[in-house]
Design an enzyme around this catalytic site. Structure first.
Site, PDB file in Angstrom:
ATOM      1  N   LYS A  52       0.848  -1.141   0.013  1.00  8.35           N
ATOM      2  CA  LYS A  52       0.286  -0.108  -0.057  1.00  8.35           C
ATOM      3  C   LYS A  52       0.885   1.274   0.184  1.00  8.35           C
ATOM      4  CE  LYS A  52      -3.643  -2.553   2.168  1.00  8.35           C
ATOM      5  NZ  LYS A  52      -4.485  -2.626   3.305  1.00  8.35           N
ATOM      6  N   GLN A  96      -4.614  -1.584   9.470  1.00 10.48           N
ATOM      7  CA  GLN A  96      -4.738  -2.818   9.034  1.00 10.48           C
ATOM      8  C   GLN A  96      -5.176  -3.944   9.984  1.00 10.48           C
ATOM      9  OE1 GLN A  96      -3.092  -3.796   5.984  1.00 10.48           O
ATOM     10  NE2 GLN A  96      -4.111  -5.407   6.242  1.00 10.48           N
ATOM     11  N   ASP A 119     -10.775   2.580   3.768  1.00 14.00           N
ATOM     12  CA  ASP A 119     -11.178   1.117   3.645  1.00 14.00           C
ATOM     13  C   ASP A 119     -12.603   0.671   3.506  1.00 14.00           C
ATOM     14  OD1 ASP A 119      -9.116  -0.615   3.413  1.00 14.00           O
ATOM     15  OD2 ASP A 119      -8.653  -0.610   5.691  1.00 14.00           O
TER      16      ASP A 119
END
Ligand code: NAD
Length: 293
Positions: A52, A96, A119
């Site tokens: 990412k 995460q 997200d």
């Protein structure tokens, strides 16, 4: 049979975003800024976060990686989330998952400001998505939609079968494919661990999305000729002949199913790269104020 090449497609999208970022910066705006919080030392999470951050560099974004040890407390993490929520220099951020067992993931997800939740995991974004309102779509389903769109795969009116009902893949993609939108307008069946005669559902599918986490679950005799296969699974399968001691396998028995499919995503190199690109796309949308005006 045509391969749905997520690697190539994501490179094209990354290139398009880079051009847009360059234009933004030349026009005097600052570059979009994504922050990622990584807690603990889960090896797969480290790889995902590294990818990412690397993608941010490729497109000219600013990125901040906040790494914390596995002994970080829930309170400490919630404080970091709060700081990121408040920081005007950060357009979007992710925490995460999975988090270490002693931290409540739900609590952390709920603490993220939906406006910065690139997200798309916050229930506000999920609800907006379900109602067809502007929202950050969670990255994997968003990546799948872009793939269907860019490969001009007809979805409207098709029978789509989704295997798996997780909050991050199966359930949102089933909603998105059935929405009155493009790509969408499909008739969707969502199958899960309690589904009776799963094979009969699979055999009806024009488009089969598989997100189970079971290596090579879907065999050749479970699909019809011409099916479009979206294999979301990423499974590490031990293999002493492989350099790392394992190989990545999808949820589909690739050779058997590819022989009957019209389109298929490989693993690796299919849905995975599109997922990272979608996060980058969401961050660009955040920086441009496209979702929450
Ligand atoms: P999950 O474990 O949260 O959910 C699995 C789902 O499969 C559950 O809803 C369960 O009901 C269903 N299921 C399990 N066994 C079943 C069976 N025998 N028959 C029918 N249904 C069954 O999974 P997830 O987070 O959606 O991930 C699924 C897979 O996708 C994993 O391999 C994961 O690594 C991968 N994944 C890939 C990406 C990507 O970017 N490509 C992103 C997210 C997840």
């Amino acid at each position: 049979m045509q391969i749905l090449d997520g690697k190539l497609l994501s490179q094209q999208i990354i290139e398009e975003i880079s051009v847009e970022v360059k234009e933004m910066v030349e026009a005097g705006q600052r570059a979009p800024h994504l922050a990622a919080v990584l807690v603990g030392d889960d090896p797969a999470s480290q790889v995902y976060v590294r990818n990412k951050v690397r993608s941010c560099e490729k497109v000219g974004f600013e990125s901040t990686l906040i790494r914390k040890g596995s002994d970080t407390t829930e309170e400490e993490l919630l404080e970091i989330v709060e700081q990121l929520n408040e920081d005007p220099a950060i357009d979007g951020f992710i925490v995460q998952l999975p988090l270490p067992k002693h931290i409540d993931e739900e609590k952390v997800t709920l603490a993220i400001d939906p406006k910065k939740d690139v997200d798309g995991f916050h229930p506000v974004n999920f609800g907006r998505m379900a109602q067809g309102l502007p929202a950050y779509l969670s990255a994997t389903p968003f990546g799948i939609l872009q793939m269907l769109d860019r490969y001009n795969i007809e979805v409207s009116g098709k029978d789509c079968v989704v295997l798996g009902r997780s909050n991050i893949v199966g359930t949102p993609i089933s909603i998105l494919l059935s929405r009155k939108a493009s790509p969408g307008n499909a008739t969707v069946t969502l199958c899960h661990s309690r589904t009776k005669d799963l094979k009969s559902h699979c055999l009806r599918a024009d488009i089969l999305v598989v997100a189970l986490g079971i290596p090579e679950f879907v065999k050749g005799d479970m699909v019809k000729e011409g099916v479009v296969i979206i294999d979301v699974g990423i499974n590490r399968v031990e293999d002493a002949t492989a350099k790392r001691g394992y190989r990545l396998k999808g949820d589909v028995q690739y050779e058997e199913v590819a022989a009957k499919a019209s389109f298929i995503t490989p693993v690796p190199g299919g849905v995975g790269p599109m997922t990272v690109t979608s996060l980058i796309k969401n961050t660009l949308r955040a920086a441009k104020g496209e979702v929450y005006k």
